[in-house]
Design a protein around this motif. Structure first.
Motif, short mmCIF file in Angstrom:
data_model
loop_
_atom_site.label_atom_id
_atom_site.label_comp_id
_atom_site.label_asym_id
_atom_site.label_seq_id
_atom_site.Cartn_x
_atom_site.Cartn_y
_atom_site.Cartn_z
N VAL A 57 0.95 -1.26 0.26
CA VAL A 57 0.03 0.02 0.03
C VAL A 57 1.04 1.33 -0.07
CG1 VAL A 57 -1.77 1.27 1.58
CG2 VAL A 57 -2.02 -1.17 1.02
N GLU A 58 1.94 1.22 0.68
CA GLU A 58 2.82 2.29 1.00
C GLU A 58 3.56 2.51 -0.30
OE1 GLU A 58 5.25 1.88 4.31
OE2 GLU A 58 3.56 2.44 5.70
N SER A 59 3.85 1.42 -0.95
CA SER A 59 4.76 1.57 -2.25
C SER A 59 4.00 2.03 -3.42
CB SER A 59 5.26 0.18 -2.84
OG SER A 59 6.24 -0.35 -1.66
N PHE A 63 4.42 5.53 -5.44
CA PHE A 63 4.63 5.58 -6.85
C PHE A 63 3.62 6.56 -7.56
CE2 PHE A 63 2.42 3.91 -10.83
CZ PHE A 63 3.82 3.83 -11.74
N VAL A 64 2.29 6.62 -6.97
CA VAL A 64 1.47 7.70 -7.36
C VAL A 64 1.92 8.98 -7.01
CG1 VAL A 64 -0.89 8.57 -6.99
CG2 VAL A 64 -0.66 6.00 -7.21
N ALA A 70 6.17 13.67 -11.55
CA ALA A 70 6.81 13.58 -12.99
C ALA A 70 5.96 14.45 -13.73
CB ALA A 70 7.12 12.21 -13.10
N GLU A 71 4.57 14.05 -13.64
CA GLU A 71 3.77 14.62 -14.79
C GLU A 71 4.01 16.25 -14.79
OE1 GLU A 71 -0.01 12.78 -13.99
OE2 GLU A 71 0.58 10.85 -15.23
#
Length: 171
Positions: A57-59, A63-64, A70-71
């Motif tokens: 869940v934390e990963s 990532f989100v 990045a976007e």
């Protein structure tokens, strides 16, 4: 010998009869031992499963966040490049206009010098032309410097905003 093997078999049977009452106690002891091993193993398995699920869940959340960051960074660079493109186009337009104005002033000066009747008129014409051109170049340089400064500010602003957002998120 046959009687020895029969006695042995009889002794064994008697011993087996005596062992049978002990079996349920030993079976209970084995079952308790197995339970004593299995129960902590199940608890440990559940703890590891919970820790892994939490890690997943934390990963995913990390990532989100990274994807969004990045976007946003890509969008900031796109805005920056658009500002550079517009700024360079404006700068080039002003520089060409300045070059054209200077060329026209030089041609007008040359025409005027061909119509001069005396050296004193030529010197006066030269002084007047030099003064006008110096004033014009100063104005042109100020205009070009303002366009360049505006372009730099508009180019760096999206990147600066994105960097400050990124540092606020990281801290």
């Amino acid at each position: 010998m046959a009687s020895t093997s029969k006695k042995s078999a009889g002794a064994q049977a008697a011993a087996a009869v005596q062992v049978e009452p002990d079996l349920p106690d030993e079976t209970l002891n084995v079952e308790e031992a197995v339970e004593a091993i299995v129960e902590p193993a199940l608890e440990m398995q559940e703890t590891v499963r919970h820790a892994l699920e939490k890690g997943v869940v934390e990963s995913r959340a990390a990532f989100v966040k990274a994807k969004v960051s990045a976007e946003e960074a890509a969008n900031a660079f796109e805005l920056s490049f658009a500002a550079v493109k517009d700024g360079v186009a404006t700068f080039n337009t002003k520089a060409l206009a300045a070059a054209r104005a200077n060329a026209e002033a030089n041609f007008d000066f040359i025409k005027a010098t061909l119509a001069v009747k005396s050296v004193s008129d030529l010197i006066a014409l030269q002084n007047d032309f030099a003064k006008k051109q110096t004033d014009a170049v100063v104005v042109q340089v100020k205009d070009l410097a303002a366009v360049a400064q505006k372009t730099v500010v508009e180019t760096l602003e999206p990147i600066k905003d994105q960097m400050s957002k990124s540092f606020k998120i990281a801290v």
